[in-house]
Every structure is written in C-alpha cells, then in structure tokens.
Enzyme design. Sequence first.
Site: not given
Length: 647
Positions: A309-311
Amino acid sequence: MFRAAVFEKKRLLFGLCLFELLLALLTGRVFYIQFFKGEELQSLAYEQQTRDRLIKAIRGNITDRNGIPLAENETAYSVSVIHAQIKNAEEAAESLSEILELEYDDVLKKINKNVALERIKTKVDAERADKIRNLNIPGVTVDEDVKRVYPLGSLACRVIGFVGKDNQGIIGLEAKYDEYLKGSLGKILTETDAAGRELNFGRKTRSAPENGKTLVTTLDVNIQKYAEQILENAVAAKSAKRGAVIVMNPQNGEIYAMAGKPDFDLNDPFTINDESLKTVWSGLSQEEKNNYLNSMWRNFSINDTYEPGSTFKIVTSSAGLEEGVVTPEDTFNCGGGREVGGRYIKCWRSPRSHGTETFVEGVQNSCNPVFMDVAARLGGDKFYEYMIKFGFDKKTGIDLPGEAVGIMHKKENIGPVELATMSFGQTFQITPMQLLRAASSIVNGGRLITPHVGKEVLNEDGSLFEALDFSGSERSISKETSDTMRSILESVVYVGTGNKAYIPGYRIGGKTATSEKLPRGNGKYIASFMSFAPADDPQVIALVLIHEPQGVYYRGNVAEPVMKELLTMVLPYLEIEPVYNAEELAKKEIAPYEVESYGGRSVKEVKAELEKAGMTVEIIGEGDTVKNQFPLTGEKIYINSKITLYT
C-alpha cells in the site's frame, strides 16, 4: 604286482595334487581375508568387543547484544538400558515407566531391543533421575545430560527458534547458526565380552566433546520487550488477527527487535497458542497438527508477502526524484482520481479531492493521483528497473531461515493500469523486511544494507571466534535524492498524514499505509506505518503492521499511535536526545529530569512524584511496589515523556 605299484603311485600323486590344491585355496582364502576383508572383520570384532556411549556437547548460548541470555542450557539427565546386563526386563520396564511417566509396553520394547545401548528418555529432571539411580536396576544407566531452555519464554520466539529432541535447531537462529551452536559429540569406549557384558578389567577410553560456541545477536532485550508489550496491547485493543513490529538500524542493518503477536512459548513450542484449537487438538490428524504448528512458528515479517500500500509510495517518489521526472516544487491536480487505460482509479480521499498541490504536499497527503502521474512519467521499464534496484526481486539476505521473495509483475506485463496501481503499492506483493530494507536505503544515503540478527560468534572462553560480516556495496539512489526524501518524509509526520506519530523534540520521518488483503472486497485490511529518526541522521527505523483490525482501520488511526508509543520509549533508550525547535519551546517550558532508581518504592508514591514533574506514567502489572522502570536510572527525560513502571 607291477599294476598295484603303478596304481599306488598314481593314488599318492593324486593325493599330493589334491593337498596342494587345497593348500593353494586355503592360502588364497587367507590372502583374501587378510587384504580384502581384514579391515571390515577387524571393525566387526572391535564393535563386538566394545561398547561406546556418546557424550553430548553443551550447545552454545544465544545472547542479546548486551550479553543477556536468550537461549542457554540446564543440567538434565538421560536414562538408558544396556540389553546384555538386564536381568528382569519386566520389573525394569515397570519401574522406569512409572517414574518417567511412559507407557509400559513402549519401555519394555526398548529394553528387549537387542542393541548395545538404548535410550529410554532424555531431558530427565534431577528428582526422577535420583529415584532411578537409587533403585540400582542392573543394566539401567543414568547419565548427565543438558536441556535447552529459553529464560525469557516467548520473547522473540520466531527469531530465536528452538531445538528438537536431538538438540538440533528447528527454526530461527537455532537452525541458521546450528553449525556454530551444536559443537561435536564426545565418546566413552568400554571393552566387553562377546555377549556385550562389560569386562571387569577392561579398558575405558574417553574422548571429550567440543562444546558449541556462543552466538551474540544484534537484538536488544529491552527494545524487544517494549515492542512486544506495545504490539500485544495494540492487537488486543483493535481485536486484530495479528501484528508485527521490526526495529532496525538503517545504517548497518542490525535488528534491535522483531516481534510478532500472537506468539508461543519457546520452552513449550509444540503446544498450540489458539485456545479454540486446543479443545479439538486431540481429534486432529498428524498432518493437520503439523500444518497448524508450522503456521504458528512462521515469522510473518520475513516468511509472508503482502501488498504494502501507501508505504511503497516512498519508492515511487525516490525513483521519480532520482530520474528527474519530478521536483519537490512540481504541481499536480487531484480531482479525486485518474482515468488510466480505460479504468477510473480513485484517490483514497474520493469523492473529495486534494485539488492543486505540490509534489511535497502530494506525499504529505498520500495522494494516489500524484504517484500515478510520477509513475507514468517514469514509464513501465524504468519503474521496473527501480523495483530491481531496491531489491524487490530477491531476498534481503537476512540470516533467518525461510525468507520469502516478492511477487512482481513481469516487465512485459506492466501496462498503464498495472503501472498506476503499482505506484501506490498494489497488485504486487513483498515481505515487510523487503520494504524496510528499501526504506533504509532511501533514508541512509542510498545504500542497500543487509538486515541481520547475528553479530558475532564467541569461543567458550568468551574470546572472539568470528565477527559476522553483512556488509554490502549495492546502491538504490544517490545521496542527494536520499537527503531530499528524508526532508519530505519528515514533513509527512510534522504536518501530513503521519502526524499521529509526531513527538515533540524529535525529528521523525515516516509514511502510513492501509492495504486491502486479497481477495479484494473481503473487508480485511492491514494498517501499517514506517518511521525513522532522527530525520537528519537516522539511527533507527521501524515498521508496524496490524493485520485485520476491527472498527476504524484506515489511515493513521491504528499503526501510527503504536509507532509513537514505540519511539517514545526507544529513542531515549538509544540515548538520542530531543532537540526542541522554537515552536515546541514556545508551547511548553522544557526542563530535563534525571530518572532515579525507584525499585522497592510504593507505586502510588512514585507515580505522584513523576506526574508532578510533568511525566506521563504507565503501570505494568498489579503489584504495589516498583520492581523496575523505564527509562533506566540516570537517564534524562523531558516533560510529556512516558515512564513505564513495572510492578
């Protein structure tokens, strides 16, 4: 008469020839035995006339970086039988089975086994061993043995690992460094007669075992305890399926802590940790039991993959800056999503939008369209090239067994939609350790380090046997790009979506994420947060993952508070002093407070004293007296710092 003489002569000649033939055959047989079978027969005779008993080597200890034992040995005993010396097998079996709590038929079968020496049970405690020894049963021997113990129970269980009945490592460091830890067996050799009975005046020879070496790890017991305690509380608070925390030095890859909840007791690793399973355990097949145990032992920080995801947006950002397709000042427009390859891909904020924003603001907002645009500017081939540069196509090289590798798109299959979704961490899978390794290179100047737990191997006398080398020379990005990324990620925590991890006085960088578990639409998510500090010279990097939290699961509501609590403890412990900026100083007068030893004092009294000084106090345990506290005695802490009192 003449004929009789001739016949007699022929008979004598035949007899002589026959004798010579037999003599030749006998000589040949002796020659064959001497030169072709001699060594084998000599060995068989030696085995018949001797009996050997192996002496186990003492397995080497495993310690944390400060010498605190993580795995060590206790004295135990092994009970064996010498078949040739047993006088009454039934009586011996009855006594042994009763004391050792074994099945009578199983013990009797072993006693009647026609071998020189048969083990009945190992790892026997001193009380049972003394009972057997005092019975003086002919043919029963009690020898000193060692038992592997783990003084901290479940602490770092999947990292340390455990040994089997033969004292051989099964998982974790026990398996990885087994060659160093196990040592080599010794032997006692005794002369016996052909029936296997020990000769009264026979010789005994003894070759001493070589004990195993000590493995010193990079783990820090205190940091590991903090990580496990905080993670356990978080998993329970969110009724989550499981959670993981990794704490590492981003400069050299030394792992300070690797926690996973739920866990299991290293001293009892074959007892399942699922209460619902315990009720039906006896009815399961052996295959089912093995599958459940293997699942319980899995180190999901390195053995399992997930969509980050966004990491992962830190990778897209770094690649874009490195290739010059974006600058911090570039502007973008978020209308709530992007049309890509005939498919509309939303921003996480949809139906609302972020509107016009700079690249830095896009990172602060974790805006999906910004990263889709950056990836489009890079193109599929170049984006894939950076996936390789950051090491997502291979293992990190961590010194723990069973490491998995990322599941990536083939380069030729990366179309516009795949590229867009990859830019914000979807449609491919990596391990948490792979992400943390890539993140370390992004903040340490661009160097790909090798995560590791082993630090050095010591001889039995404590001298250095081998310093373990995990150095590497691969690079992912330039120092200039790394400097820029540190600054941007610091702003994510200071003013952006990672603000719940902000700690006054500390320059912290980070990136939050909420990723959906496959298959999509199942309503199961992983909340995660990656963080590092100090932002200008990172000395610690950490990753928190909470699997399937219940209730509010998105953005920084789950993992960020866990990270804040972790860093609040870890940063002072690592002697990283807070440095307050003008804004922070203006909000509150900051005065240092030196922690003293509170051991033996009343919890109520100490709590009142600390709160009066501006501290936040957490009580662990239900006692009335302080046994230990964190931070440690003599450390300087500041207003709003948390002190944990253990009772």
